[in-house]
Write an enzyme that holds these catalytic residues in place. Structure first.
Site, PDB file in Angstrom:
ATOM      1  N   GLU A   8      59.094  41.849  47.325  1.00 25.40           N
ATOM      2  CA  GLU A   8      60.143  42.145  48.310  1.00 25.40           C
ATOM      3  C   GLU A   8      59.811  43.353  49.179  1.00 25.40           C
ATOM      4  O   GLU A   8      60.564  44.327  49.204  1.00 25.40           O
ATOM      5  CB  GLU A   8      61.462  42.415  47.579  1.00 25.40           C
ATOM      6  CG  GLU A   8      61.906  41.297  46.659  1.00 25.40           C
ATOM      7  CD  GLU A   8      63.117  41.684  45.825  1.00 25.40           C
ATOM      8  OE1 GLU A   8      63.372  42.884  45.642  1.00 25.40           O
ATOM      9  OE2 GLU A   8      63.819  40.775  45.359  1.00 25.40           O
ATOM     10  N   PRO A   9      58.700  43.312  49.897  1.00 20.85           N
ATOM     11  CA  PRO A   9      58.340  44.483  50.700  1.00 20.85           C
ATOM     12  C   PRO A   9      59.282  44.686  51.884  1.00 20.85           C
ATOM     13  O   PRO A   9      59.673  43.723  52.547  1.00 20.85           O
ATOM     14  CB  PRO A   9      56.924  44.158  51.195  1.00 20.85           C
ATOM     15  CG  PRO A   9      56.870  42.668  51.200  1.00 20.85           C
ATOM     16  CD  PRO A   9      57.737  42.207  50.065  1.00 20.85           C
ATOM     17  N   TYR A  20      65.500  62.587  53.215  1.00 30.64           N
ATOM     18  CA  TYR A  20      64.448  62.448  52.209  1.00 30.64           C
ATOM     19  C   TYR A  20      63.364  63.517  52.329  1.00 30.64           C
ATOM     20  O   TYR A  20      62.410  63.513  51.553  1.00 30.64           O
ATOM     21  CB  TYR A  20      63.742  61.090  52.351  1.00 30.64           C
ATOM     22  CG  TYR A  20      64.608  59.873  52.233  1.00 30.64           C
ATOM     23  CD1 TYR A  20      65.309  59.603  51.053  1.00 30.64           C
ATOM     24  CD2 TYR A  20      64.711  58.967  53.278  1.00 30.64           C
ATOM     25  CE1 TYR A  20      66.077  58.454  50.941  1.00 30.64           C
ATOM     26  CE2 TYR A  20      65.476  57.817  53.172  1.00 30.64           C
ATOM     27  CZ  TYR A  20      66.154  57.567  52.002  1.00 30.64           C
ATOM     28  OH  TYR A  20      66.907  56.433  51.890  1.00 30.64           O
ATOM     29  N   CYS A  58      75.615  68.720  65.671  1.00 28.96           N
ATOM     30  CA  CYS A  58      76.127  70.059  65.421  1.00 28.96           C
ATOM     31  C   CYS A  58      76.216  70.384  63.941  1.00 28.96           C
ATOM     32  O   CYS A  58      77.302  70.529  63.366  1.00 28.96           O
ATOM     33  CB  CYS A  58      77.454  70.255  66.151  1.00 28.96           C
ATOM     34  SG  CYS A  58      77.115  70.490  67.901  1.00 28.96           S
TER      35      CYS A  58
END
Ligand SMILES: *Cc1c(COP(=O)(O)O)cnc(C)c1O
Length: 405
Positions: free
Chosen positions: A265-266, A308, A334
């Site tokens: 499932e790439p 991340y 902001c």
């Protein structure tokens, strides 16, 4: 193939900006094809199914492109399932592997006829009591720590995903007493896996569990394949992994006495390096400690650096000259909104077009309207000169469309 886009591609990106403005996501369809073929070729096994992880890049044209290449889909929400069906995938092409969803969503998936992976004992029991006879798969948690960082490592002990391998006795108890039909086993250990050994180790656990089921038709090894984020960056050696896994899979099938399907499932692997995110430098702001290039976007459009700590290479498409400076690239949201720090980039002037690489996966798909900003348009490049708008830029009307006032 070079890590950086060719001069020709850079020109086409600038042409796309001329036609559609910034901020803009552009995908190179030929690159997606290239990655798909490379992935396919890495597995020396006829019963391989490649299911694109829809959540990585959820655009109908991209789904159709992948369908034309022979892919199936991995869907994690009923909306992804429905979009997949609308894009022309058959129910059998779609594997639905959700986590923590309500029973109504499972019912819809059953009615639509897609393949379903269950990742919770309670849900398994519910299926046995209420949906007897529907073939299902089980998502296993192999308890292997793999993946680029804790946020994207999902196969370890503390992860919410999957049914623990240590709970298999309970699974078998349910299967026997409720007559459940288990047709497949699934695992997905996380994203950005570099260590093929860790992947194969987790696979061994799946093979071990598979032996105890009588009539499986597939084993789904999920994904987590890493791509290069910088020149000469290490990536998952897909050829080596493909060879080792195919070999091992064949031995397993012989011992099992049946030819099973090998499913992968790439997401990121197929689309990350096809994608470019193009922004315009509004201002260059010199402070006591920094030179900021302020661009017409923010983490609302590309959240991976802030969320991340992901690294995206940034090119200045408007100036490829010799003279470089050190920049921090910041957005207009902001609150702290940093795309990159201490980047050596050819001198940036107001109005220059900057290009983020590896923006195909989890780019637009994770974008939002935070700060009431409009989401970008998307463009697909194909063939020698093809350039198609595949999503329009949002407007103020789109922001207000569902508000009641
Ligand atoms: C996200 C996800 C994938 C794809 O992961 P990538 O790292 O993008 O390849 C595959 N399978 C499942 C179940 C997922 O949740």
């Amino acid at each position: 193939m070079s890590f950086y886009p060719s001069e020709k591609i850079q020109k086409r990106l600038l042409r796309a900006v001329k036609s559609h403005g910034t901020p803009l996501y552009v995908y190179n369809g030929d690159q997606i094809k290239h990655q798909y073929r490379r992935f396919e070729d890495a597995f020396d096994f006829k019963n391989v199914e490649i299911h694109f992880a829809t959540k990585a890049l959820t655009n109908m044209r991209i789904l159709q492109l992948l369908k034309s290449l022979g892919a199936g889909l991995d869907a994690v929400s009923i909306q992804e399932v429905k979009m997949g069906l609308m894009a022309g995938f058959t129910p059998e092409d779609i594997i639905f592997t959700p986590s923590g969803i309500g029973i109504d969503e499972y019912k819809e998936a059953i009615d639509l006829g897609v393949r379903i992976n269950i990742d919770n004992l309670e849900v398994l029991e519910y299926f046995g009591l209420h949906f007897k006879g529907i073939p299902i798969g089980i998502r296993i948690n192999p308890h292997v720590m793999a993946g680029g960082n804790p946020k994207i490592s999902v196969g370890h002990m503390d992860s919410k995903f999957g049914i623990s391998v240590y709970q298999m006795p309970m699974v078998h108890r349910l299967v026997e007493s409720l007559g459940l039909r288990i047709e497949g086993l699934h695992m997905h250990t996380g994203s950005d896996i570099l260590d093929i050994g860790a992947f194969l180790q987790a696979s061994e656990i799946l093979f071990g569990v598979a032996e105890s089921f009588e009539d499986l038709s597939y084993l789904d090894f999920g994904s987590g394949f890493k791509v290069a984020y910088r020149e000469n960056d290490i990536e998952t050696d897909i050829e080596e992994l493909g060879k080792a896994l195919s070999q091992r899979f064949k031995t397993f099938c012989t011992a099992y006495g049946k030819d099973l399907k090998l499913i992968l499932e790439p997401g990121k692997y197929l689309v990350s390096n096809s994608g470019y995110f193009l922004v315009k430098a509004n201002w260059i702001k010199q402070t006591t400690s920094n030179v900021f290039a302020q661009v017409d976007s923010g983490f609302n459009h590309l959240i991976r650096p802030m969320f991340y700590g992901a690294h995206h290479e940034i090119l200045n498409l408007s100036n490829t000259g010799e003279k470089s400076r050190v920049y921090s690239i910041t957005g207009y949201i902001c609150e702290t909104d940093t795309f990159a720090v201490n980047r050596v980039i050819p001198e940036i002037s107001s109005g220059d077009i900057l290009c983020f690489l590896n923006a195909g996966a989890y780019g637009f798909a994770m974008s939002s309207n935070y700060n009431s900003r409009l989401r970008p348009a998307e463009v697909l490049l194909e063939g020698k000169d093809g350039m198609t708008l595949i999503r329009k830029r949002e407007s103020l009307e789109d922001l207000l469309r569902l508000q009641v006032f």
